[in-house]
Write a protein that holds these residues in place. Sequence first.
Motif, PDB file in Angstrom:
ATOM      1  N   UNK A  49       0.815  -1.222   0.000  1.00  9.95           N
ATOM      2  CA  UNK A  49       0.000   0.000   0.000  1.00  9.95           C
ATOM      3  C   UNK A  49       0.846   1.268   0.000  1.00  9.95           C
ATOM      4  N   UNK A  50       2.164   1.137   0.153  1.00 10.05           N
ATOM      5  CA  UNK A  50       3.045   2.303   0.149  1.00 10.05           C
ATOM      6  C   UNK A  50       4.192   2.094  -0.830  1.00 10.05           C
ATOM      7  N   UNK A  51       4.750   3.192  -1.310  1.00 12.78           N
ATOM      8  CA  UNK A  51       5.865   3.116  -2.257  1.00 12.78           C
ATOM      9  C   UNK A  51       7.061   2.410  -1.619  1.00 12.78           C
ATOM     10  N   UNK A  52       7.337   2.732  -0.364  1.00 11.65           N
ATOM     11  CA  UNK A  52       8.462   2.119   0.326  1.00 11.65           C
ATOM     12  C   UNK A  52       8.240   0.615   0.503  1.00 11.65           C
ATOM     13  N   UNK A  53       7.010   0.248   0.861  1.00 11.06           N
ATOM     14  CA  UNK A  53       6.687  -1.157   1.059  1.00 11.06           C
ATOM     15  C   UNK A  53       6.813  -1.965  -0.215  1.00 11.06           C
ATOM     16  N   UNK A  54       6.442  -1.372  -1.339  1.00 13.99           N
ATOM     17  CA  UNK A  54       6.523  -2.082  -2.618  1.00 13.99           C
ATOM     18  C   UNK A  54       7.972  -2.399  -2.978  1.00 13.99           C
ATOM     19  N   UNK A  55       8.834  -1.415  -2.825  1.00 19.58           N
ATOM     20  CA  UNK A  55      10.249  -1.619  -3.137  1.00 19.58           C
ATOM     21  C   UNK A  55      10.860  -2.640  -2.189  1.00 19.58           C
ATOM     22  N   UNK A  56      10.543  -2.517  -0.905  1.00 23.04           N
ATOM     23  CA  UNK A  56      11.101  -3.444   0.082  1.00 23.04           C
ATOM     24  C   UNK A  56      10.646  -4.876  -0.197  1.00 23.04           C
ATOM     25  N   UNK A  57       9.377  -5.043  -0.540  1.00 24.04           N
ATOM     26  CA  UNK A  57       8.848  -6.383  -0.820  1.00 24.04           C
ATOM     27  C   UNK A  57       9.486  -6.965  -2.075  1.00 24.04           C
ATOM     28  N   UNK A  58       9.630  -6.149  -3.096  1.00 23.20           N
ATOM     29  CA  UNK A  58      10.246  -6.619  -4.337  1.00 23.20           C
ATOM     30  C   UNK A  58      11.687  -7.037  -4.103  1.00 23.20           C
ATOM     31  N   UNK A  59      12.422  -6.234  -3.347  1.00 26.36           N
ATOM     32  CA  UNK A  59      13.829  -6.547  -3.072  1.00 26.36           C
ATOM     33  C   UNK A  59      13.958  -7.810  -2.232  1.00 26.36           C
ATOM     34  N   UNK A  60      13.078  -7.957  -1.228  1.00 24.02           N
ATOM     35  CA  UNK A  60      13.128  -9.140  -0.367  1.00 24.02           C
ATOM     36  C   UNK A  60      12.806 -10.408  -1.157  1.00 24.02           C
ATOM     37  N   UNK A  61      11.804 -10.315  -2.041  1.00 20.67           N
ATOM     38  CA  UNK A  61      11.439 -11.468  -2.863  1.00 20.67           C
ATOM     39  C   UNK A  61      12.569 -11.830  -3.818  1.00 20.67           C
ATOM     40  N   UNK A  62      13.175 -10.824  -4.403  1.00 25.20           N
ATOM     41  CA  UNK A  62      14.265 -11.063  -5.354  1.00 25.20           C
ATOM     42  C   UNK A  62      15.477 -11.676  -4.657  1.00 25.20           C
ATOM     43  N   UNK A  63      15.705 -11.269  -3.429  1.00 21.55           N
ATOM     44  CA  UNK A  63      16.821 -11.854  -2.670  1.00 21.55           C
ATOM     45  C   UNK A  63      16.595 -13.346  -2.457  1.00 21.55           C
ATOM     46  N   UNK A  64      15.345 -13.724  -2.204  1.00 19.46           N
ATOM     47  CA  UNK A  64      15.032 -15.131  -1.975  1.00 19.46           C
ATOM     48  C   UNK A  64      15.087 -15.963  -3.249  1.00 19.46           C
ATOM     49  N   UNK A  65      14.943 -15.320  -4.398  1.00 21.41           N
ATOM     50  CA  UNK A  65      15.066 -16.064  -5.665  1.00 21.41           C
ATOM     51  C   UNK A  65      16.512 -16.121  -6.145  1.00 21.41           C
ATOM     52  N   UNK A  66      17.393 -15.469  -5.412  1.00 22.07           N
ATOM     53  CA  UNK A  66      18.797 -15.463  -5.816  1.00 22.07           C
ATOM     54  C   UNK A  66      19.125 -14.374  -6.808  1.00 22.07           C
ATOM     55  N   UNK A  67      18.224 -13.388  -6.927  1.00 20.23           N
ATOM     56  CA  UNK A  67      18.494 -12.244  -7.798  1.00 20.23           C
ATOM     57  C   UNK A  67      17.937 -12.351  -9.195  1.00 20.23           C
ATOM     58  N   UNK A  68      17.355 -13.500  -9.531  1.00 23.00           N
ATOM     59  CA  UNK A  68      16.752 -13.650 -10.854  1.00 23.00           C
ATOM     60  C   UNK A  68      15.351 -14.230 -10.695  1.00 23.00           C
ATOM     61  N   UNK A  69      14.499 -13.966 -11.656  1.00 26.22           N
ATOM     62  CA  UNK A  69      13.122 -14.460 -11.598  1.00 26.22           C
ATOM     63  C   UNK A  69      12.604 -14.633 -13.017  1.00 26.22           C
ATOM     64  N   UNK A  70      11.832 -15.680 -13.229  1.00 25.80           N
ATOM     65  CA  UNK A  70      11.304 -15.952 -14.562  1.00 25.80           C
ATOM     66  C   UNK A  70       9.928 -15.352 -14.797  1.00 25.80           C
ATOM     67  N   UNK A  71       9.144 -15.181 -13.730  1.00 23.98           N
ATOM     68  CA  UNK A  71       7.794 -14.652 -13.913  1.00 23.98           C
ATOM     69  C   UNK A  71       7.294 -14.006 -12.632  1.00 23.98           C
ATOM     70  N   UNK A  72       6.477 -12.996 -12.809  1.00 25.67           N
ATOM     71  CA  UNK A  72       5.820 -12.326 -11.683  1.00 25.67           C
ATOM     72  C   UNK A  72       4.326 -12.348 -11.933  1.00 25.67           C
ATOM     73  N   UNK A  73       3.570 -12.774 -10.936  1.00 27.88           N
ATOM     74  CA  UNK A  73       2.110 -12.776 -11.013  1.00 27.88           C
ATOM     75  C   UNK A  73       1.586 -11.936  -9.857  1.00 27.88           C
ATOM     76  N   UNK A  74       0.928 -10.839 -10.168  1.00 31.13           N
ATOM     77  CA  UNK A  74       0.453  -9.906  -9.150  1.00 31.13           C
ATOM     78  C   UNK A  74      -1.038 -10.128  -8.896  1.00 31.13           C
ATOM     79  N   UNK A  75      -1.338 -10.772  -7.779  1.00 26.34           N
ATOM     80  CA  UNK A  75      -2.726 -11.080  -7.420  1.00 26.34           C
ATOM     81  C   UNK A  75      -3.239 -10.227  -6.274  1.00 26.34           C
ATOM     82  N   UNK A  76      -2.355  -9.567  -5.542  1.00 28.74           N
ATOM     83  CA  UNK A  76      -2.765  -8.844  -4.341  1.00 28.74           C
ATOM     84  C   UNK A  76      -3.765  -7.739  -4.673  1.00 28.74           C
TER      85      UNK A  76
END
Length: 266
Positions: A49-76
């Motif tokens: 719901x916030x700009x800061x939260x979006x960036x933080x969530x994206x960075x945290x998710x990317x860290x868990x994928x090892x820095x690469x990702x094949x697909x993003x599905x936005x359902x929230x």
Amino acid sequence: MTTITTGRSYIVTGAGSGIGLATAQLLRERGATVIGVDLKGAEVQGDLSTAEGRVAAAEAALELTGGSVDAVIACAGISAPIPLTASVNFFGVTQFLDHLAPALAKSASPRAAVVSSMASLQANSPEQVAAMLAGDEALAVEIGTALAAQGPQAGYLNYSSSKRALSRWVRRESIAPRYAGAGIPLNAVAPGTVISAMTEKLLSTPEGRAMVDANVPMPLNGHSEAMVIARLLVWLTSEENTHTTGQIIYADGGADATLRGDDIWA
């Protein structure tokens, strides 16, 4: 035919419930690595719901994928008649995806999909839609606050406007350098009435079901389960989809065809 996703990595928002949960489960069943994002019940606890939260969530998710990702599905998403709905449903999707686009572009078969709604065809606030498409979250929230102050009926326009703006964003951005230019198909699925915690109370009475069905008539198989939408999202973000992009696919049991008829090109 079952779409195989073995070896692919996915980031799924809204993965704690509803369509997002069904999508994450289906992907895992088909061999994908999935990092879910949600307020709770997911690998990443993120506030979209916030700009800061979006960036933080994206960075945290990317860290868990090892820095690469094949697909993003936005359902929230949420459907409350309040301006927060515009922040989550539009900016929580578009800013999150845009932040991940450079990492997506590094994949051999990058894909992105979002969840819109049949509500994208309903009455909305053109001013709020324009503010969202202009990237002006402060103005979109200001307009949404004024709508909410008029009561639930006007406040609901926060929801339909967010989904109209999101659908238009998909059409616009799908052919832009960030997506098409990087080989990323970008699409939206627009469900009709989905049986979920969000609709359970409304569908629990004859009066509620009648109201829902009057606004979203679904002659083919009636209300859908979340897994119905998940299957389409999974195909759209699979390696099999190479050329479908910029589409708002109404997985709605025929509601769109019922309401708009056979000539949408006139």
